[in-house]
Write an enzyme that holds these catalytic residues in place. Structure first.
Site, short mmCIF file in Angstrom:
data_model
loop_
_atom_site.label_atom_id
_atom_site.label_comp_id
_atom_site.label_asym_id
_atom_site.label_seq_id
_atom_site.Cartn_x
_atom_site.Cartn_y
_atom_site.Cartn_z
N LYS A 62 0.30 -73.42 -48.90
CA LYS A 62 0.92 -72.09 -48.87
C LYS A 62 0.94 -71.42 -50.24
CE LYS A 62 3.74 -72.67 -44.72
NZ LYS A 62 5.07 -72.50 -44.11
N ASP A 81 7.41 -66.44 -42.31
CA ASP A 81 8.38 -67.49 -41.97
C ASP A 81 9.81 -66.93 -41.88
OD1 ASP A 81 6.55 -69.56 -41.69
OD2 ASP A 81 6.65 -70.13 -43.80
#
Ligand code: ATR
Length: 290
Positions: free
Chosen positions: A74, A110
């Site tokens: 990420k 997220d």
């Protein structure tokens, strides 16, 4: 397993990580592709850290529409993008990359996913003006703070095994967040729990074989809710304990499904819905996996 045929013109996206075999993303996107009759696929892309940039360049050149990004890439995904959204910049990490016109756009959905999972479970304004206790100060905690801020939480206690990390997280996010951030250590739990409307676990404790945190949930108000972003297992020891005490619980599948909505829209051009049917399909996959 959902069986579908694709043509040579199919829109292809990926989920890139290491390992990636456990990912629910192919099943999740597969459900929506089937539902909308879309000529497309989302395929697993196992990539070691040293191969990440080369694989990403390859799939971009091959015409993929984009990729979802999972552990451990990420931060690298964020670092090599040309354009970034605010959530990715605040997190220093991206879970979604879009390819268009030779450029890479990095987004982080997220926090969006958690925000919508909380709203769906508790009601749209249930946490507005409330206090939350968040466990953890790692990468996932950044999305946690963004989500809590978005649902209107007024005060966020950030409790971490290493309190110095909670302190530096609060200091680094302070300028982007209007909620009051109060860092501390796990021993602070009994003195912080009483006024909380929500306990949010963003640590990996309770996931797989990692033992859960030993917190006495008796310190919570009986009206409080408990949310775990872990979905492996779906009912973590923390959620089991909370349920046994009659507290409301929110599992990690809600966040997973909602974070995928903007991804699917970017990859395939249709905004999908999170439905009980989708949850049932994913719970079945998790059950079959054992
Ligand atoms: P992620 O991106 O999933 O948040 P991370 O950045 O490695 O991963 O952060 C993991 C978080 O889980 C941290 O808050 C970590 O606490 P420390 O900062 O003290 O290491 C927490 N964590 C992991 N295992 C834990 C355990 N067994 N007990 C308590 N906290 C744990």
């Amino acid at each position: 397993m959902i069986g579908r045929n694709i043509t040579g013109k199919a829109k292809i996206a990926g989920i890139i990580g290491w390992p990636v075999g456990h990912s629910l993303s192919p099943a999740l996107h597969g459900y929506w592709l089937e539902e909308h009759g879309i000529d497309g696929a989302l395929v697993p892309l196992p990539a070691r850290a040293e191969d990440f940039a080369a694989i990403l360049d390859g799939v971009r050149r091959a015409g993929f529409t984009g990729v979802n990004v999972t552990v451990p890439h990420k931060e690298s995904a964020f670092a090599l993008a040309h354009d970034t959204d605010r959530a990715a910049r605040i997190s220093g990490a991206a879970n979604l990359l879009g390819f268009a016109g030779g450029r890479i756009l990095a987004r982080n959905t997220d926090g969006f996913g958690l925000q919508h999972s909380l709203r769906e479970a508790l009601g749209p304004d249930a946490l507005s003006g409330q206090v939350a206790v968040m466990l953890g100060a790692g990468g996932a905690a950044r999305g946690g703070i963004l989500a809590l801020q978005a649902v209107g939480v007024r005060t966020i206690h950030i409790l971490n095994r290493d309190p110095a990390r909670a302190k530096s997280l609060a200091a680094s996010l302070g300028k982007d967040i209007t909620a009051t951030l109060l860092p501390g250590g796990l021993p602070d739990w009994p003195s912080r729990a009483g006024e909380a409307a929500l306990l949010l676990n963003t640590t990996s404790a309770g996931m797989g074989s990692i033992p859960p945190l030993a917190l006495d949930l008796g310190a919570l108000n009986p009206d409080a809710a408990v949310c775990d972003i872990v979905y492996n297992p779906l009912e973590t020891p923390l959620l089991k304990d909370a349920k046994a005490r009659g507290l409301r619980t929110i599992d990690g599948l809600g966040m997973l499904m909602h974070q995928a909505v903007p991804s699917f829209e970017m990859f395939f051009g249709v905004r999908p819905a999170v439905t009980p049917g989708l949850r049932a399909a994913l719970e079945k996959v998790l059950r079959e996996r054992g």
